[in-house]
Design a protein around this motif. Structure first.
Motif, short mmCIF file in Angstrom:
data_model
loop_
_atom_site.label_atom_id
_atom_site.label_comp_id
_atom_site.label_asym_id
_atom_site.label_seq_id
_atom_site.Cartn_x
_atom_site.Cartn_y
_atom_site.Cartn_z
N GLU A 286 0.82 -1.21 0.00
CA GLU A 286 0.00 0.00 0.00
C GLU A 286 0.85 1.26 0.00
OE1 GLU A 286 -3.32 0.16 -0.26
OE2 GLU A 286 -3.39 -2.04 -0.39
N THR A 287 2.13 1.11 0.37
CA THR A 287 2.98 2.30 0.53
C THR A 287 4.31 2.12 -0.19
OG1 THR A 287 3.94 1.43 2.55
CG2 THR A 287 2.01 2.86 2.80
N PHE A 288 4.97 3.25 -0.40
CA PHE A 288 6.30 3.25 -1.02
C PHE A 288 7.18 4.23 -0.25
CE2 PHE A 288 6.23 7.44 -2.96
CZ PHE A 288 4.88 7.73 -2.98
N THR A 289 8.47 4.09 -0.44
CA THR A 289 9.39 5.05 0.17
C THR A 289 10.37 5.55 -0.90
OG1 THR A 289 10.86 3.28 0.82
CG2 THR A 289 9.34 4.09 2.50
N VAL A 290 10.98 6.69 -0.61
CA VAL A 290 12.06 7.21 -1.46
C VAL A 290 13.29 7.33 -0.57
CG1 VAL A 290 12.79 9.07 -2.99
CG2 VAL A 290 10.35 8.51 -2.80
N ARG A 291 14.41 6.78 -1.06
CA ARG A 291 15.66 6.80 -0.29
C ARG A 291 16.78 7.38 -1.13
NH1 ARG A 291 15.21 3.29 3.94
NH2 ARG A 291 13.48 1.83 3.74
N PRO A 292 17.83 7.87 -0.47
CA PRO A 292 19.02 8.27 -1.22
C PRO A 292 19.55 7.07 -2.00
CG PRO A 292 19.17 9.06 1.04
CD PRO A 292 17.98 8.14 0.98
N ALA A 293 20.01 7.33 -3.24
CA ALA A 293 20.47 6.22 -4.09
C ALA A 293 21.65 5.50 -3.45
CB ALA A 293 20.84 6.73 -5.47
N GLY B 172 22.06 4.78 -0.40
CA GLY B 172 21.66 4.11 0.84
C GLY B 172 21.33 5.13 1.91
N GLY B 173 20.72 4.65 2.99
CA GLY B 173 20.36 5.55 4.08
C GLY B 173 18.87 5.59 4.31
N GLU B 174 18.50 6.43 5.26
CA GLU B 174 17.10 6.52 5.70
C GLU B 174 16.19 7.01 4.59
OE1 GLU B 174 15.86 5.92 9.09
OE2 GLU B 174 17.70 4.77 8.71
N ALA B 175 14.95 6.57 4.64
CA ALA B 175 13.94 7.08 3.71
C ALA B 175 13.78 8.59 3.91
CB ALA B 175 12.62 6.37 3.93
N VAL B 176 13.68 9.32 2.82
CA VAL B 176 13.44 10.76 2.91
C VAL B 176 11.98 11.09 2.61
CG1 VAL B 176 15.80 11.40 2.31
CG2 VAL B 176 14.10 11.09 0.49
N TYR B 177 11.24 10.10 2.17
CA TYR B 177 9.84 10.33 1.83
C TYR B 177 9.13 9.00 1.89
CZ TYR B 177 5.79 12.26 -0.54
OH TYR B 177 4.52 12.71 -0.84
N SER B 178 7.91 9.01 2.42
CA SER B 178 7.09 7.80 2.27
C SER B 178 5.67 8.23 1.96
CB SER B 178 7.16 6.94 3.52
OG SER B 178 6.69 7.66 4.62
N GLY B 179 5.02 7.44 1.15
CA GLY B 179 3.68 7.81 0.72
C GLY B 179 2.82 6.59 0.46
N ALA B 180 1.55 6.84 0.26
CA ALA B 180 0.59 5.77 -0.04
C ALA B 180 0.31 5.78 -1.53
CB ALA B 180 -0.69 5.98 0.74
N PHE B 181 0.20 4.60 -2.11
CA PHE B 181 -0.15 4.50 -3.52
C PHE B 181 -1.55 4.99 -3.80
CE2 PHE B 181 2.96 0.89 -3.65
CZ PHE B 181 3.81 1.46 -4.58
N GLY B 182 -1.77 5.44 -5.02
CA GLY B 182 -3.12 5.65 -5.51
C GLY B 182 -3.78 4.30 -5.76
N ALA B 183 -5.06 4.34 -6.10
CA ALA B 183 -5.82 3.11 -6.35
C ALA B 183 -5.28 2.39 -7.58
CB ALA B 183 -7.29 3.45 -6.55
N ALA B 184 -5.41 1.06 -7.59
CA ALA B 184 -5.01 0.29 -8.77
C ALA B 184 -5.94 0.62 -9.93
CB ALA B 184 -5.06 -1.20 -8.45
N GLU B 185 -5.33 0.86 -11.10
CA GLU B 185 -6.11 1.17 -12.30
C GLU B 185 -5.51 0.45 -13.49
OE1 GLU B 185 -7.29 5.23 -13.40
OE2 GLU B 185 -6.30 5.83 -11.55
N THR B 186 -6.31 0.26 -14.51
CA THR B 186 -5.81 -0.38 -15.72
C THR B 186 -5.47 0.68 -16.75
OG1 THR B 186 -7.21 -2.28 -15.28
CG2 THR B 186 -6.36 -2.06 -17.53
N TRP B 187 -4.29 0.56 -17.36
CA TRP B 187 -3.94 1.49 -18.44
C TRP B 187 -4.39 0.85 -19.75
CZ3 TRP B 187 1.06 2.87 -21.40
CH2 TRP B 187 0.95 4.17 -21.93
N GLY B 188 -5.30 1.48 -20.44
CA GLY B 188 -5.86 0.92 -21.67
C GLY B 188 -4.82 0.46 -22.67
N PRO B 189 -3.85 1.33 -23.03
CA PRO B 189 -2.91 0.96 -24.10
C PRO B 189 -2.01 -0.23 -23.78
CG PRO B 189 -2.92 3.33 -23.74
CD PRO B 189 -3.72 2.73 -22.63
N SER B 190 -1.85 -0.58 -22.51
CA SER B 190 -0.99 -1.72 -22.17
C SER B 190 -1.74 -2.83 -21.46
CB SER B 190 0.18 -1.26 -21.28
OG SER B 190 -0.30 -0.93 -19.99
N GLY B 191 -2.91 -2.54 -20.96
CA GLY B 191 -3.67 -3.53 -20.19
C GLY B 191 -3.08 -3.81 -18.81
N GLU B 192 -2.02 -3.09 -18.44
CA GLU B 192 -1.41 -3.34 -17.13
C GLU B 192 -2.27 -2.76 -16.01
OE1 GLU B 192 3.26 -2.53 -17.71
OE2 GLU B 192 1.90 -1.03 -18.52
#
Ligand code: 9MR
Length: 562
Positions: free
Chosen positions: A32-39, A41-61
């Motif tokens: 449900e969540t993701f983080t952003v870290r320095p490339a 290594g080290g502590e996360a500098v940002y964490s957030g919640a994903f948006g809702a799952a959706e289908t992209w028409g052109p790829s079906g993903e």
């Protein structure tokens, strides 16, 4: 614990502006969540919640958006998702696309015919000169009037079109037109952009010097009667060899209405731009204008000459056709550029601007938009004979449709609003949509348009259904086997840098059982792409696909860092 790098996290592999939008797309995420870290290594500098799952028409993903626009601190980062992995690293920086802009423009230097690429400018990709083109035969198809068949002419220089070594006027039109549009709109940015070419430091922006390489070649493609040869070509495509090993006879073939009008439009435009650099190019602005006027006169007298490759013989010609039987858009573009350059309202009378213009996405066979863009660029200096408000409304209607496409996109990109956009060279559509959005931003100052333009730059640099950053040499997952003869033949693992692959296209023109054809790589429209030499329908490069990327990256840089 550090997780493995994955291409299931799709993002601009170069990066983002501190105050700009920042989004990654994650495929099939359970978390449900993701983080952003320095490339590093080290502590996360940002964490957030994903948006809702959706289908992209052109790829079906099925995808979710990880949005982290609030992360403003410059640095090198990765996005991390439990159970999925770690993204390729990216930067947050104030000039994050400067090297992309520079590299995509520098690519034209690598495409130059008739001159050696010196190590001082070309580095590892130095090579001898190819195709002197100082002894080119006039093909019998080109001899209806003007120079007779068999005449030897000289038309050296210019850029190779693509993965092949021919030089085509039609395709040169929109390419040169787009680079000159950038030059007219962002002269200060252009003046500061040093690409490390032989002309660098001569007091003229490298963008203009580079564009003039092809403009000068185009001048040599005009016959004495004003008509312009469609292309300079061998009879058949040459093999997978370096340019100087490709030595088959070169011809100029059939003068035609499209080539002649594309020539008129771009020479008029070039005349305007060059007139600002009279000391550097004495007399050139006049020569360009005169050439444009002569081409216009020829086209008015020969208004329906389509390039008809199938009818050519002795020798038959089988290289790129760039056939286009609809000339109204070329007439409009040429007339409007000539009007802007000469101030002569007769050109507007000849090709009136529609009262309710409709603006779509330009391509090599549809160039009316190029005329609209130039008119809008000069909106402050043209008089009442042009209804600038109507043009502005038309451009904003298109830009608003692009905003709606982005709004409805599971990838949060403009590209792919319709599956027809995944045609041959689809990446140029993403670029050209971006050009229109930048123009909308220029007209309104409304940041939504610029952010939407950035969404398409993000698309091209990695936020797409293939996970590739389509610009060679930029990003971690980037094409290594483009359909480009020098990149294939030079024995260097890395392809020539700064070239934009054509991109996803499910036409399958290159699929088949022969050794030189591709195994079937086709899936959905947005994912039908293969990084293989065989794939000229998805992995070739051309001057007209690079141009909108040069514009997009440069204009965004100019807007956000000036
Ligand atoms: O870009 C062209 C694309 O729109 C056409 O569908 C395709 C087939 O006609 O040709 C593309 O142009 C190629 C040209 O004819 C020869 N040089 C390489 C170009 C890119 O593949």
């Amino acid at each position: 614990a550090a997780q493995a790098q994955t291409d299931a996290i799709r993002l601009n592999q170069i990066g983002f502006y501190p105050d700009g939008p920042k989004t990654a797309v994650v495929v099939d995420a359970e978390a449900e969540t993701f983080t952003v870290r320095p490339a590093g290594g080290g502590e996360a500098v940002y964490s957030g919640a994903f948006g809702a799952a959706e289908t992209w028409g052109p790829s079906g993903e099925t995808v979710r958006l990880a949005e982290f626009s609030d992360l403003a601190a410059p640095g090198e980062y990765v996005v991390e998702v439990d159970g999925v992995g770690t993204s390729y690293p990216f930067a947050v920086s104030g000039h994050v696309h400067q090297e992309v802009a520079r590299g995509a423009l520098k690519a034209y230097y690598y495409m130059r015919a008739s001159e050696p690429l010196e190590a001082a400018y070309a580095g590892r990709w130095a090579r001898p000169a190819g195709h002197p083109d100082d002894r080119v035969l006039v093909h019998n198809s080109a001899a209806t009037a003007g120079r007779p068949a068999g005449t030897v002419i000289s038309a050296p220089g210019g850029w190779y079109d693509a993965g092949d070594y021919n030089k085509y006027v039609v395709n040169s039109g929109i390419s040169v037109g787009t680079l000159l549009l950038l030059m007219e709109q962002y002269p200060a940015y252009a003046a500061a952009l040093d690409t490390g070419i032989p002309e660098s430091g001569d007091g003229v922006p490298d963008l203009l010097d580079e564009t003039l390489v092809n403009v000068r070649w185009m001048l040599a493609m005009q016959d004495e009667d004003g008509g312009v040869y469609h292309k300079l070509t061998t009879a058949n495509f040459e093999g997978e060899v370096m340019p100087h090993r490709a030595t088959a006879t070169r011809y100029v073939v059939q003068k035609g209405t499209a080539a002649t009008l594309d020539f008129a439009a771009t020479m008029a435009q070039a005349s305007r731009v060059v007139s600002g650099y009279d000391d550097a190019f004495p007399g050139l602005a006049d020569s360009l204008r005169t050439a444009a006027e002569a081409a216009w006169v020829w086209a008015r007298a020969n208004p329906t000459v389509a390039y008809n490759q199938g009818a050519l013989s002795d020798p038959a010609i089988s290289t790129g056709a760039y056939g286009d039987g609809t000339f109204s858009d070329e007439f409009d573009w040429a007339a409007w550029e000539l009007f802007l350059t000469t101030g002569d309202a007769a050109y507007l009378a000849a090709r009136p601007i529609p009262t309710r213009p409709s603006i779509g996405t330009p391509w090599w066979g549809g160039v009316r938009e190029m005329g609209y863009y130039s008119l809008l660029t000069h909106r402050e200096d043209i008089g009442d004979e042009v209804d600038v408000d109507a043009l502005r409304d038309a451009l904003l209607r298109q830009a608003d449709a692009f905003l709606a496409d982005r709004e409805g996109s599971a990838y949060d990109v403009v590209m792919g609003g319709q599956t027809s956009q995944f045609n041959w060279g689809s990446n140029s559509n993403a670029g050209n949509q971006g050009v229109a959005l930048v123009l909308a931003y220029q007209l309104t100052g409304d940041r939504r348009y610029l952010d939407a333009a950035i969404s398409n730059l993000d698309y091209l640099l990695g936020r797409n259904a293939t996970g590739f950053s389509f610009l060679t040499g930029f990003g971690d997952k980037t094409p290594m086997h483009i359909h480009h003869r020098p990149s294939q033949a030079d024995g260097i693992a890395d392809p020539v840098p700064g070239l934009l692959a054509g991109g996803p296209h499910a036409g399958g023109q290159d699929v088949g059982p022969n050794s030189w054809q591709c195994d079937d790589y086709r899936t959905t429209p947005a994912a039908s792409y293969v990084d293989d030499w065989c794939s000229y329908a998805t992995n070739e490069i051309t001057i007209n696909w690079n141009a909108p990327l040069v514009y997009l990256a440069s204009a965004i840089e100019a807007e956000l860092s000036e």
